[in-house]
Write a protein that holds these residues in place. Structure first.
Motif, PDB file in Angstrom:
ATOM      1  N   ALA A  79       0.831  -1.204   0.000  1.00 48.07           N
ATOM      2  CA  ALA A  79       0.000   0.000   0.000  1.00 48.07           C
ATOM      3  C   ALA A  79       0.866   1.255   0.000  1.00 48.07           C
ATOM      4  O   ALA A  79       0.570   2.238  -0.690  1.00 48.07           O
ATOM      5  CB  ALA A  79      -0.933  -0.002   1.211  1.00 48.07           C
ATOM      6  N   ALA A  80       1.966   1.230   0.761  1.00 42.60           N
ATOM      7  CA  ALA A  80       2.873   2.375   0.824  1.00 42.60           C
ATOM      8  C   ALA A  80       3.527   2.623  -0.536  1.00 42.60           C
ATOM      9  O   ALA A  80       3.691   3.770  -0.961  1.00 42.60           O
ATOM     10  CB  ALA A  80       3.942   2.137   1.887  1.00 42.60           C
ATOM     11  N   SER A  81       3.881   1.543  -1.233  1.00 44.30           N
ATOM     12  CA  SER A  81       4.521   1.693  -2.550  1.00 44.30           C
ATOM     13  C   SER A  81       3.536   2.252  -3.574  1.00 44.30           C
ATOM     14  O   SER A  81       3.915   2.980  -4.488  1.00 44.30           O
ATOM     15  CB  SER A  81       5.083   0.350  -3.023  1.00 44.30           C
ATOM     16  OG  SER A  81       4.048  -0.549  -3.341  1.00 44.30           O
ATOM     17  N   GLU A  82       2.262   1.900  -3.422  1.00 48.07           N
ATOM     18  CA  GLU A  82       1.242   2.394  -4.346  1.00 48.07           C
ATOM     19  C   GLU A  82       0.975   3.882  -4.146  1.00 48.07           C
ATOM     20  O   GLU A  82       0.607   4.589  -5.090  1.00 48.07           O
ATOM     21  CB  GLU A  82      -0.056   1.599  -4.174  1.00 48.07           C
ATOM     22  CG  GLU A  82       0.060   0.148  -4.652  1.00 48.07           C
ATOM     23  CD  GLU A  82      -1.177  -0.668  -4.335  1.00 48.07           C
ATOM     24  OE1 GLU A  82      -2.015  -0.180  -3.540  1.00 48.07           O
ATOM     25  OE2 GLU A  82      -1.307  -1.781  -4.873  1.00 48.07           O
ATOM     26  N   LYS A  83       1.180   4.344  -2.920  1.00 51.08           N
ATOM     27  CA  LYS A  83       0.937   5.753  -2.614  1.00 51.08           C
ATOM     28  C   LYS A  83       2.153   6.627  -2.897  1.00 51.08           C
ATOM     29  O   LYS A  83       2.021   7.847  -3.047  1.00 51.08           O
ATOM     30  CB  LYS A  83       0.542   5.900  -1.139  1.00 51.08           C
ATOM     31  CG  LYS A  83      -0.805   5.287  -0.796  1.00 51.08           C
ATOM     32  CD  LYS A  83      -1.108   5.436   0.687  1.00 51.08           C
ATOM     33  CE  LYS A  83      -2.450   4.801   1.041  1.00 51.08           C
ATOM     34  NZ  LYS A  83      -2.746   4.892   2.503  1.00 51.08           N
ATOM     35  N   SER A  84       3.329   6.025  -2.957  1.00 47.76           N
ATOM     36  CA  SER A  84       4.562   6.788  -3.155  1.00 47.76           C
ATOM     37  C   SER A  84       5.268   6.378  -4.443  1.00 47.76           C
ATOM     38  O   SER A  84       5.886   5.314  -4.495  1.00 47.76           O
ATOM     39  CB  SER A  84       5.510   6.584  -1.966  1.00 47.76           C
ATOM     40  OG  SER A  84       6.772   7.168  -2.218  1.00 47.76           O
ATOM     41  N   PRO A  85       5.191   7.188  -5.486  1.00 45.93           N
ATOM     42  CA  PRO A  85       5.886   6.881  -6.744  1.00 45.93           C
ATOM     43  C   PRO A  85       7.392   6.723  -6.555  1.00 45.93           C
ATOM     44  O   PRO A  85       8.017   5.886  -7.216  1.00 45.93           O
ATOM     45  CB  PRO A  85       5.561   8.088  -7.632  1.00 45.93           C
ATOM     46  CG  PRO A  85       4.293   8.639  -7.072  1.00 45.93           C
ATOM     47  CD  PRO A  85       4.396   8.433  -5.597  1.00 45.93           C
ATOM     48  N   THR A  86       7.965   7.513  -5.640  1.00 47.28           N
ATOM     49  CA  THR A  86       9.409   7.444  -5.391  1.00 47.28           C
ATOM     50  C   THR A  86       9.788   6.090  -4.809  1.00 47.28           C
ATOM     51  O   THR A  86      10.756   5.447  -5.245  1.00 47.28           O
ATOM     52  CB  THR A  86       9.844   8.556  -4.426  1.00 47.28           C
ATOM     53  OG1 THR A  86       9.496   9.828  -4.980  1.00 47.28           O
ATOM     54  CG2 THR A  86      11.348   8.513  -4.199  1.00 47.28           C
ATOM     55  N   PHE A  87       9.029   5.640  -3.814  1.00 50.84           N
ATOM     56  CA  PHE A  87       9.295   4.351  -3.185  1.00 50.84           C
ATOM     57  C   PHE A  87       9.069   3.212  -4.170  1.00 50.84           C
ATOM     58  O   PHE A  87       9.832   2.245  -4.232  1.00 50.84           O
ATOM     59  CB  PHE A  87       8.398   4.187  -1.956  1.00 50.84           C
ATOM     60  CG  PHE A  87       8.641   2.917  -1.183  1.00 50.84           C
ATOM     61  CD1 PHE A  87       9.919   2.430  -0.974  1.00 50.84           C
ATOM     62  CD2 PHE A  87       7.573   2.193  -0.658  1.00 50.84           C
ATOM     63  CE1 PHE A  87      10.150   1.262  -0.262  1.00 50.84           C
ATOM     64  CE2 PHE A  87       7.786   1.032   0.053  1.00 50.84           C
ATOM     65  CZ  PHE A  87       9.072   0.564   0.255  1.00 50.84           C
ATOM     66  N   SER A  88       8.005   3.334  -4.965  1.00 53.96           N
ATOM     67  CA  SER A  88       7.708   2.322  -5.965  1.00 53.96           C
ATOM     68  C   SER A  88       8.837   2.205  -6.986  1.00 53.96           C
ATOM     69  O   SER A  88       9.247   1.102  -7.351  1.00 53.96           O
ATOM     70  CB  SER A  88       6.396   2.662  -6.683  1.00 53.96           C
ATOM     71  OG  SER A  88       6.114   1.722  -7.694  1.00 53.96           O
ATOM     72  N   GLN A  89       9.364   3.351  -7.428  1.00 57.95           N
ATOM     73  CA  GLN A  89      10.454   3.351  -8.392  1.00 57.95           C
ATOM     74  C   GLN A  89      11.720   2.746  -7.797  1.00 57.95           C
ATOM     75  O   GLN A  89      12.449   2.017  -8.467  1.00 57.95           O
ATOM     76  CB  GLN A  89      10.738   4.779  -8.868  1.00 57.95           C
ATOM     77  CG  GLN A  89      11.851   4.912  -9.894  1.00 57.95           C
ATOM     78  CD  GLN A  89      11.585   4.109 -11.162  1.00 57.95           C
ATOM     79  OE1 GLN A  89      10.431   3.968 -11.568  1.00 57.95           O
ATOM     80  NE2 GLN A  89      12.638   3.587 -11.764  1.00 57.95           N
ATOM     81  N   ALA A  97      19.002  -0.821 -11.109  1.00 55.86           N
ATOM     82  CA  ALA A  97      20.289  -0.126 -11.182  1.00 55.86           C
ATOM     83  C   ALA A  97      20.804   0.231  -9.788  1.00 55.86           C
ATOM     84  O   ALA A  97      21.998   0.496  -9.614  1.00 55.86           O
ATOM     85  CB  ALA A  97      20.153   1.140 -12.025  1.00 55.86           C
ATOM     86  N   VAL A  98      19.911   0.226  -8.795  1.00 53.79           N
ATOM     87  CA  VAL A  98      20.321   0.512  -7.414  1.00 53.79           C
ATOM     88  C   VAL A  98      21.153  -0.659  -6.904  1.00 53.79           C
ATOM     89  O   VAL A  98      20.723  -1.811  -6.984  1.00 53.79           O
ATOM     90  CB  VAL A  98      19.097   0.718  -6.505  1.00 53.79           C
ATOM     91  CG1 VAL A  98      19.535   0.960  -5.059  1.00 53.79           C
ATOM     92  CG2 VAL A  98      18.247   1.873  -7.005  1.00 53.79           C
ATOM     93  N   PRO A  99      22.365  -0.410  -6.372  1.00 59.16           N
ATOM     94  CA  PRO A  99      23.211  -1.499  -5.870  1.00 59.16           C
ATOM     95  C   PRO A  99      22.504  -2.323  -4.787  1.00 59.16           C
ATOM     96  O   PRO A  99      21.703  -1.779  -4.018  1.00 59.16           O
ATOM     97  CB  PRO A  99      24.435  -0.763  -5.296  1.00 59.16           C
ATOM     98  CG  PRO A  99      24.457   0.545  -6.027  1.00 59.16           C
ATOM     99  CD  PRO A  99      23.022   0.910  -6.266  1.00 59.16           C
ATOM    100  N   ALA A 100      22.810  -3.598  -4.744  1.00 60.24           N
ATOM    101  CA  ALA A 100      22.158  -4.500  -3.790  1.00 60.24           C
ATOM    102  C   ALA A 100      22.353  -4.042  -2.353  1.00 60.24           C
ATOM    103  O   ALA A 100      21.412  -4.068  -1.548  1.00 60.24           O
ATOM    104  CB  ALA A 100      22.686  -5.922  -3.966  1.00 60.24           C
TER     105      ALA A 100
END
Length: 250
Positions: free
Chosen positions: A99-109, A115-118
Motif C-alpha cells: 500500500a505504501a509503494s502504491e501511494k509513493s511513486p518514489t518508493f515504488s520506483q 540499477a540501485v546497488p544491492a
C-alpha cells in the motif's frame, strides 16, 4: 522444468533462512539455497559454526500448491511465518508495504530500479522495516528480496501469500464486479448464497470491484468458477444470436 523443480526443493531451506536472527548469515544461506539446491542443512550449520544439532521442528506444509517464482517465495515465507506463529502479522506488514509503494511513486520506483546497488537496497529496506517495527520474519524476507533484486515482485508475492493465509483460515475469496458498489443488503444476500454453496468449514470473503465497462449486471468469480451476468456479456450473446442465420425449415 528441471530448474523449477530445483527451485521448489529449495523452499524449505529458504524458509529456514528467513527465520535466522543474523541477517548476514541469512543472506548467505539463502544464496546457497537458491543457487545450490543440493547444499544440505548440515553443511549450512557447520559453516555457521552450529556445533549442536538443531532441535526438531514441526513440519509445516503450505495449504495450496504455488508455482512460479512469486509462488515459491510466498510458500517459503508462509513456512517461516507459520513456524514463528506470525502469519497474520506478516500478511498485514506485507500488505502495508504494498500500500505504501502504491501511494509513493518514489518508493515504488526504488523497488523496481535494478540499477540501485544491492547493498543500498538492503540498507534502505532494513531501515524501513526497523522504522515500521516489522517482525523479524518480514524483515528478513524483504532483505532477501532486496539482495536478490526481487523487490519489484513484492506485490505479486504478497497476493500469493494472502492466498495461502486465506486457505489456512478456511476462507474462500469471491470477487464481485459491478458498475456501482453493491448495496449493503444485496452484498449480504450474495454472501449468504455463496456461503450456502460452500457449506460448513469454509468462510466467504467478498471482494468488490468496480468496472463500468461491464455496463451493468454482475460478475462473480468464485473459486474456479465465473458467473457472468453482466449486460456486456448478455449484449454480446444477443448480437451473436441475431447474426446467426435463421433456419426457417426447423
Amino acid at each position: 522444468m528441471a530448474m523449477a523443480g530445483r527451485f521448489r526443493s529449495s523452499v524449505p531451506r529458504l524458509a529456514k533462512a528467513l527465520m535466522s536472527d543474523s541477517l548476514s548469515t541469512q543472506r548467505s544461506t539463502v544464496e546457497r539455497a537458491l543457487l545450490c539446491p543440493n547444499f544440505t542443512d548440515s553443511q549450512v550449520q557447520s559453516r555457521n559454526f552450529a556445533s549442536a544439532p538443531a532441535p526438531k521442528e514441526p513440519k509445516i506444509k503450505v495449504p495450496v500448491a504455488m508455482f512460479g517464482g512469486s509462488g515459491n517465495y510466498a510458500s517459503a515465507l508462509y513456512i517461516a511465518a507459520a513456524k514463528a506463529k506470525t502469519l497474520d502479522k506478516v500478511e498485514s506488514e506485507l500488505l502495508d508495504l504494498v500500500a505504501a509503494s502504491e501511494k509513493s511513486p518514489t518508493f515504488s520506483q526504488f523497488m523496481k530500479d535494478l540499477a540501485v546497488p544491492a547493498d543500498t537496497r538492503v540498507k534502505a529496506i532494513t531501515e524501513i522495516c526497523d522504522q515500521a517495527k516489522f517482525s523479524e520474519v518480514t524483515k528478513n524476507f524483504l532483505v532477501v528480496l532486496a539482495d536478490n533484486g526481487r523487490l519489484r515482485h513484492v506485490d505479486t508475492i504478497a497476493k500469493r501469500f494472502s492466498d495461502l493465509t486465506m486457505a489456512h483460515r478456511g476462507e474462500v475469496k469471491a470477487v464481485v464486479t459491478t458498475v456501482i458498489p453493491l448495496p449493503a443488503e444485496e452484498e449480504k444476500e450474495l454472501k449468504s448464497t455463496l456461503q450456502e454453496i460452500l457449506g460448513k468449514g469454509k468462510t466467504v470473503k467478498l471482494e468488490q470491484k468496480i468496472d463500468p465497462s461491464i455496463l451493468g449486471g454482475i460478475v462473480v468469480e468464485f473459486g474456479q468458477k465465473v458467473f457472468d451476468m453482466s449486460i456486456k456479456t448478455r449484449a454480446k450473446q444477443m448480437e451473436r444470436f441475431l447474426r446467426d442465420p435463421i433456419n426457417f425449415d426447423a
